[in-house]
Design an enzyme around this catalytic site. Structure first.
Site, PDB file in Angstrom:
ATOM      1  N   LEU A  64     -12.643 -51.637  85.614  1.00  0.00           N
ATOM      2  CA  LEU A  64     -12.489 -50.637  84.578  1.00  0.00           C
ATOM      3  C   LEU A  64     -10.976 -49.842  84.725  1.00  0.00           C
ATOM      4  O   LEU A  64     -11.042 -48.636  85.238  1.00  0.00           O
ATOM      5  CB  LEU A  64     -13.545 -49.470  84.486  1.00  0.00           C
ATOM      6  CG  LEU A  64     -14.773 -50.111  84.380  1.00  0.00           C
ATOM      7  CD1 LEU A  64     -15.976 -49.016  84.517  1.00  0.00           C
ATOM      8  CD2 LEU A  64     -15.087 -50.660  82.974  1.00  0.00           C
ATOM      9  N   PRO A  65      -9.961 -50.536  84.931  1.00  0.00           N
ATOM     10  CA  PRO A  65      -8.719 -49.945  85.210  1.00  0.00           C
ATOM     11  C   PRO A  65      -8.403 -48.749  84.206  1.00  0.00           C
ATOM     12  O   PRO A  65      -8.815 -49.149  82.772  1.00  0.00           O
ATOM     13  CB  PRO A  65      -7.702 -51.047  84.816  1.00  0.00           C
ATOM     14  CG  PRO A  65      -8.513 -52.154  84.310  1.00  0.00           C
ATOM     15  CD  PRO A  65      -9.707 -52.013  84.510  1.00  0.00           C
ATOM     16  N   HIS A  66      -7.971 -47.705  84.413  1.00  0.00           N
ATOM     17  CA  HIS A  66      -7.575 -46.618  83.539  1.00  0.00           C
ATOM     18  C   HIS A  66      -6.377 -45.803  84.077  1.00  0.00           C
ATOM     19  O   HIS A  66      -6.228 -45.834  85.057  1.00  0.00           O
ATOM     20  CB  HIS A  66      -8.937 -45.850  83.428  1.00  0.00           C
ATOM     21  CG  HIS A  66      -9.325 -45.192  84.617  1.00  0.00           C
ATOM     22  ND1 HIS A  66     -10.272 -45.913  85.619  1.00  0.00           N
ATOM     23  CD2 HIS A  66      -9.227 -43.881  85.223  1.00  0.00           C
ATOM     24  CE1 HIS A  66     -10.354 -45.256  86.788  1.00  0.00           C
ATOM     25  NE2 HIS A  66      -9.750 -44.115  86.569  1.00  0.00           N
ATOM     26  N   ALA A  67      -5.672 -45.277  83.106  1.00  0.00           N
ATOM     27  CA  ALA A  67      -4.429 -44.747  83.224  1.00  0.00           C
ATOM     28  C   ALA A  67      -4.195 -43.387  82.213  1.00  0.00           C
ATOM     29  O   ALA A  67      -4.641 -43.683  81.147  1.00  0.00           O
ATOM     30  CB  ALA A  67      -3.402 -45.464  83.656  1.00  0.00           C
TER      31      ALA A  67
END
Length: 154
Positions: A64-67
């Protein structure tokens, strides 16, 4: 909030191969640029910066990459199903094949956290993951992800 408000159908893809985590992030950023008009370079940099704080591979083949991205106007998602799992440095040391990336405005505050919680709940559902892994059609994957899962209080 529901996933259909975060995830456009054209932001769901089946990827035959990603040679590295960085290449995967490049493809996620490119998809965010194509689907939502985000600055692809800024999105990539933001994903890499966030990942440097600790891996976003949460286990069971899920990442769950997030930015937060300066030019994002709302919380937006990109979903990839990888045909060949990728070594990701996940908490359980298992390779990743389901990737749901989240891009949020820098000022999104609680909306970013609510969206991340919603995605996390959805991806923890074993039946959802089984359906995602069993399908190659992006439209079907979008339907599986967005069918009737309203948010709950985080």
């Amino acid at each position: 909030m529901n996933l259909s408000s975060i995830l456009k159908p054209d932001a769901v893809k089946v990827i035959s191969e990603a040679s590295s985590k960085k290449r995967l992030f490049q493809r996620l950023a490119e998809a965010a640029e194509a689907s939502y008009g985000l600055d692809g370079d800024a999105a990539l940099e933001a994903l890499l910066d966030r990942e440097s704080l600790g891996p976003t591979g949460v286990g069971s083949g899920i990442a769950l990459p997030h930015a937060r991205v300066t030019d994002a106007k709302a919380v937006r998602g990109v979903f990839f199903r990888l045909e060949r799992p990728l070594e990701f440095g996940a908490v359980d040391r298992q390779p990743v094949d389901l990737v749901f990336a989240l891009f949020a405005p820098e000022s999104s505050g609680v909306d970013h956290l609510k969206a991340l919680a919603l995605i996390s709940r959805t991806m923890r559902d074993a039946a959802v993951c089984e359906k995602l892994r069993a399908n190659d059609n992006p439209a079907t994957l979008h339907t599986v992800l967005t069918e009737g899962r309203p948010s709950q209080a985080a």
